[in-house]
Motif scaffolding. Structure first.
Motif, PDB file in Angstrom:
ATOM      1  N   PHE A  83       0.822  -1.206   0.000  1.00  0.00           N
ATOM      2  CA  PHE A  83       0.000   0.000   0.000  1.00  0.00           C
ATOM      3  C   PHE A  83       0.860   1.261   0.000  1.00  0.00           C
ATOM      4  O   PHE A  83       1.871   1.340   0.687  1.00  0.00           O
ATOM      5  N   ASN A 146      -5.747  -5.015  -7.639  1.00  0.00           N
ATOM      6  CA  ASN A 146      -4.903  -4.023  -6.987  1.00  0.00           C
ATOM      7  C   ASN A 146      -5.483  -2.653  -7.322  1.00  0.00           C
ATOM      8  O   ASN A 146      -5.442  -2.222  -8.472  1.00  0.00           O
ATOM      9  N   HIS A 150      -4.898   2.832  -4.002  1.00  0.00           N
ATOM     10  CA  HIS A 150      -3.932   2.412  -2.982  1.00  0.00           C
ATOM     11  C   HIS A 150      -2.498   2.676  -3.420  1.00  0.00           C
ATOM     12  O   HIS A 150      -1.562   2.041  -2.923  1.00  0.00           O
ATOM     13  N   GLU A 181     -12.444  -0.833   0.085  1.00  0.00           N
ATOM     14  CA  GLU A 181     -11.106  -0.343  -0.264  1.00  0.00           C
ATOM     15  C   GLU A 181     -10.815   0.981   0.441  1.00  0.00           C
ATOM     16  O   GLU A 181      -9.687   1.210   0.921  1.00  0.00           O
ATOM     17  N   LEU A 184      -9.999   0.344   4.055  1.00  0.00           N
ATOM     18  CA  LEU A 184      -8.625  -0.138   4.211  1.00  0.00           C
ATOM     19  C   LEU A 184      -7.622   1.005   4.094  1.00  0.00           C
ATOM     20  O   LEU A 184      -6.598   1.010   4.789  1.00  0.00           O
ATOM     21  N   VAL A 196      -0.554  -6.547   0.760  1.00  0.00           N
ATOM     22  CA  VAL A 196      -1.917  -6.909   0.381  1.00  0.00           C
ATOM     23  C   VAL A 196      -1.907  -7.933  -0.749  1.00  0.00           C
ATOM     24  O   VAL A 196      -1.109  -7.821  -1.694  1.00  0.00           O
ATOM     25  N   VAL A 198      -4.872  -9.525  -3.354  1.00  0.00           N
ATOM     26  CA  VAL A 198      -6.269  -9.361  -3.763  1.00  0.00           C
ATOM     27  C   VAL A 198      -6.490 -10.153  -5.043  1.00  0.00           C
ATOM     28  O   VAL A 198      -5.692 -10.069  -5.977  1.00  0.00           O
ATOM     29  N   ASN A 224      -9.725 -10.186  -0.703  1.00  0.00           N
ATOM     30  CA  ASN A 224      -8.405  -9.650  -0.394  1.00  0.00           C
ATOM     31  C   ASN A 224      -7.964 -10.105   0.990  1.00  0.00           C
ATOM     32  O   ASN A 224      -8.760 -10.620   1.778  1.00  0.00           O
ATOM     33  N   TYR A 226      -4.652  -9.005   4.017  1.00  0.00           N
ATOM     34  CA  TYR A 226      -3.625  -8.001   4.257  1.00  0.00           C
ATOM     35  C   TYR A 226      -2.890  -8.261   5.568  1.00  0.00           C
ATOM     36  O   TYR A 226      -3.412  -8.882   6.491  1.00  0.00           O
ATOM     37  N   CYS A 228      -0.446  -5.863   8.143  1.00  0.00           N
ATOM     38  CA  CYS A 228       0.079  -4.543   8.490  1.00  0.00           C
ATOM     39  C   CYS A 228       1.233  -4.712   9.479  1.00  0.00           C
ATOM     40  O   CYS A 228       1.102  -5.423  10.479  1.00  0.00           O
ATOM     41  N   SER A 238      -4.054  -7.764  10.957  1.00  0.00           N
ATOM     42  CA  SER A 238      -4.218  -8.468   9.681  1.00  0.00           C
ATOM     43  C   SER A 238      -5.696  -8.744   9.468  1.00  0.00           C
ATOM     44  O   SER A 238      -6.521  -8.562  10.374  1.00  0.00           O
TER      45      SER A 238
END
Length: 281
Positions: A83, A146, A150, A181, A184, A196, A198, A224, A226, A228, A238
């Motif tokens: 991201f 994607n 982002h 989205e 996020l 990420v 997706v 998706n 993710y 973090c 997550s």
């Protein structure tokens, strides 16, 4: 005159000549491409599908994300990215294709599909990938996996490759999934980096059909996941989400373990971790 800049240019040229291009045998072949995955962990998702290819998505001579692409269904299994906060900039007006899915000897950087066709008359570009005309009057959006929102420019522009989109129900694409989205985007402000994945789950037999030919699989689900991490690379949070690709227009948020269980329904082999240690301490 020979100087340090001449030397740098030669080194850069030599480096790029060693790179096979965007389509590679595996993501690990290009170090910059593997970096889009948390701690370099490549998930097992979709690897067993026939006809999948690994694309290191290059735009303006820079890698921006990675895509595992299903050349049979002509949609991505997933795209993997890091991201970036947006720096503004409008939507890209062009739709790109992957030249090396037409001819492996062609240049690896994504190209505007219209001009690539104009430059190569008589050569069909769509044998292994979707084309812009497949989506025209189909009733489906060109749904980003994607998302362009982002990323900062030029990464934002690079998301407009047709190897990164799916036929997405317009109501879902423009409402609940877009809201997800955006949510996020706010969550990821807490992350030093957010990794990420997706992607899409193909349908059993639902296609965009052109001239009586099944051209692009219409996915059953979009999803998706993710991870973090903070500035020390330690996981902060997550999660994941799934949505039926219909007018039902509902996004279901899930844990990473629930995502693995979801994927296992569609796989004959163990799915395994989506991120290194499932994004745990």
């Amino acid at each position: 005159m020979w100087n340090m800049w001449t030397s740098f240019a030669l080194v850069a040229t030599c480096y790029l000549s060693l790179v096979a291009g965007d389509v590679v045998t595996k993501f690990q072949d290009v170090a910059e491409c593997q970096e889009f995955f948390h701690q370099g962990k490549i998930p097992d998702l979709g690897q067993e599908r026939p006809g999948v290819v690994h694309i290191c998505q290059r735009f303006l001579n820079q890698y921006h994300f990675a895509t595992l692409y299903d050349t049979h269904n002509r949609i991505a299994v997933y795209s993997a990215y890091i991201f970036e906060p947006s720096n503004g900039g409008g939507r890209e007006k062009r739709w790109f294709v992957e030249p090396q899915l037409v001819d492996p000897s062609w240049h690896g950087e994504m190209r505007d599909g219209y001009w690539l066709g104009q430059d190569n008359p008589g050569i069909y570009l769509g044998e292994k990938q979707a084309l812009n005309e497949d989506y025209t009057h189909s009733g489906f959006d060109r749904g980003h996996l994607n998302p362009n929102g982002h990323h900062a420019v030029p990464g934002r522009n690079s998301t407009f490759t047709l190897t990164n989109v799916i036929p997405q129900n317009p109501k879902l694409n423009q409402n609940s999934w877009a809201n997800h989205e955006s949510k996020l985007t706010q969550r990821f402000q807490q992350c030093s980096q957010a990794y990420v994945l997706v992607g899409a789950i193909p349908s059993a037999n639902n296609w965009i059909v052109k001239n009586n030919v099944k051209r692009v699989n219409i996915p059953e689900y979009i999803w998706n996941a993710y991870c973090c991490v903070n500035s020390d690379g330690q996981p902060v949070f997550s999660g994941g989400a799934t949505a039926l690709n219909t007018e039902q227009n509902v996004v279901v948020e899930r844990t990473l373990d629930e995502m693995v269980e979801f994927f296992q329904q569609y796989s004959d082999s163990p799915v395994g971790e989506l991120f290194a240690a499932q994004c745990t301490m």
